[in-house]
Design an enzyme around this catalytic site. Structure first.
Site: not given
Length: 551
Positions: A307, A318, A332
């Protein structure tokens, strides 16, 4: 199947679904932000089909062959309905709300002690600094014998019952009587309960002159403030590289993760975006703040990082901002929103998915049912994924690219840049048994009863203790005998395999008992391969080699 059970588990959930689902949609106008937002359900709201629902429940209550509890039927049905939607939508009964919500709030109301039941007695492991118990004079090592007039020692009391006795509203008082080593009579204290912080960052420390370490256990509303306080201290100590340990961190408040990511990323860099059927796309970007934009970042993850942990790791990966080390995270990628009901219960409903800046949704599939979903982590072990990165295969359809051209994958967790397999070389059946039975902790508590003052006098700092305390000489043989007396027979072959980690764990537990959780990690990380790999990456100057950018 019993007619009562047939009705309870199969028929009633379908009927009550109308009420619950429509109620949930009243929250559709609030922006999604995990459990940062809470909807207070209006008391007088009129729901479609509510008359029919009430008539059915009233009819059951009046006419069913046996006595039924209408409220209990309703709660069971709501929970059953939500369990069919996705793995992370769920209902919280009013009586369980505080227990589940306190870790997200970052505090609870009580007396401020950490305890463990040892030999049927409640032993205080530590007292919260500046908390109610410390203020009146309770100490680590004290044993709580009475709470009020109730004797709790020697009667099989459970952790749950102790918590119920000691927790309570801020400003209320509780009387406790404790036994302290060296004092014959019980010592009586009156403690005024207060707000007690639940720390989500427990172990910030400097590994060497330039490398800092922080472990984040959960993401609560207070986590960002804790993180900033810890990093400012580390920066003052000369930190140039930071290792953030998110292993075992199951997530929590999304806003805490995005705020921390903001400190690493330059202005206008995307952190994460969320989108759902009834929610428009909402993107979160870095602002012009960022005290860590020039600090090298390494994040440690494993199969239990989920999460909000994945939001933070995904934003760093990224944006080519740092290195992710460890094993593939949980996967998740669903966002929950909390709906409060008048009786104090709550509903946490999935309202959106979150996506990393490259566009990855890292939620793992749950189409095959909840049992398969919950078993997926165990299946990773069976399939060899925890031991070898070569066993992990992603289809090209899940391939994404970072600004520097690095390939990353969606479809089920964050795949680390540097894979570190789980280390099984020091584990044996003997070590597993003494660990599961809690004997390492129990032995340490008994040992500290007699040695606390001596160790504190001889070793004034964690560094001194780590360098000069001979755990093999002081602890090892005593522990093997202690385990034998607690029905774990020694196995020389297995003991020799696990001896290094047994010694290390005992030493770390002793340190924790005196200096807290930070000391535990300073010592136990010696056997942490992800941690050691992170230091190796820093020392090899991999940030420059991999052309990781600062802004």
């Amino acid at each position: 199947m019993n007619k009562n059970k047939t009705f309870l588990y199969f028929i009633l959930p379908t009927v009550i679904a109308f009420c619950v689902v429509i109620g949930v949609y009243l929250g559709a106008y609030l922006s999604q932000n995990s459990v940062d937002k809470t909807i207070i359900f209006p008391v007088n709201a009129k729901l479609k089909n509510s008359n029919k629902l009430n008539e059915i429940l009233n009819f059951i209550e009046d006419m069913y062959v046996d006595t039924v509890n209408k409220g209990e039927l309703t709660e069971i049905s709501i929970a059953s309905i939500l369990s069919k939607l996705d793995p992370h939508s769920y209902y919280i009964p009013a009586k369980e709300f505080n227990e589940m919500n306190d870790p997200l709030e970052g505090n609870f109301q009580g007396i401020g002690v950490e305890f463990r039941i040892n030999n049927d007695t409640v032993m205080i492991l530590s007292v919260i600094a500046n908390g109610p118990s410390e203020k009146v004079g309770l100490e680590a090592g004290d044993r709580i014998i009475k709470v009020g007039k109730k004797t709790i020692a020697g009667n099989g009391i459970t952790n749950e019952n102790v918590i119920k006795l000691l927790k309570g509203p801020k400003g209320t008082k509780v009387n406790v009587s404790v036994a302290r080593k060296g004092i014959k009579k019980l010592i009586d204290y009156t403690i005024t309960r207060d707000e007690i912080p639940i720390f989500s960052i427990e172990s910030p420390y400097m590994i060497d002159d330039e490398i800092g370490f922080i472990k984040i256990n959960r993401f609560a509303k207070t986590t960002y403030g804790e993180f900033m306080s810890a990093t400012k201290k580390l920066l003052k100590s000369g930190m140039k590289d930071l290792i953030i340990d998110l292993r075992g961190n199951g997530g929590g408040v999304m806003g805490a993760a995005t705020s921390i990511a903001d400190e690493f990323l330059a202005k206008d860099k995307m952190i994460v975006y969320t989108q759902g059927k009834s929610r428009n796309k909402e993107a979160f970007y870095a602002t012009d703040r960022g005290i860590l934009e020039k600090t090298n970042i390494i994040i440690l993850i494993n199969e239990n990082s989920a999460s909000a942990s994945e939001i933070l790791a995904g934003a760093v990966q990224d944006n080519d901002r740092g290195t992710i080390i460890g094993r593939r995270s949980f996967g998740k990628g669903l966002v929950q929103e909390q709906v409060m009901w008048p009786d104090g219960s709550a509903l946490r409903l999935t309202v959106a998915r979150y996506y990393t800046p490259s566009g990855r949704c890292i939620q793992k599939p749950y189409d095959d049912g909840m049992d398969n979903y919950n078993m997926e982590s165990y299946n990773r072990y069976l399939n060899g994924e925890l031991l070898s990165a070569d066993s992990i295969h992603f289809p090209d359809s899940l391939k994404f690219y970072t600004p520097l051209g690095k390939i990353v994958y969606g479809g089920g967790g964050i795949m680390p840049d540097v894979f570190v397999p789980i280390d099984t070389t020091l584990y044996s059946e003997y070590f597993g048994t003494v660990n599961r039975k809690g004997l390492l902790n129990d032995f340490t508590l008994s040992y500290m009863d007699n040695k606390r003052a001596e160790i504190e006098k001889k070793h004034t700092t964690v560094t001194d203790f780590a360098s000069n305390f001979d755990a093999e000489k002081e602890l090892f043989n005593q522990f093997i005998e202690y385990a034998k007396n607690n029905e774990v027979e020694p196995n020389d072959e297995q003991i020799n395999i696990s001896k290094p980690i047994i010694i290390n764990r005992l030493k770390a537990l002793v340190a924790r008992n005196i200096w807290g959780t930070s000391a535990f990690y300073q010592i136990s990380n010696e056997f942490n391969n992800s941690y050691k790999k992170a230091i190796e990456e820093i020392n090899n100057d991999s940030f420059k080699k991999e052309k990781l950018v600062y802004n």
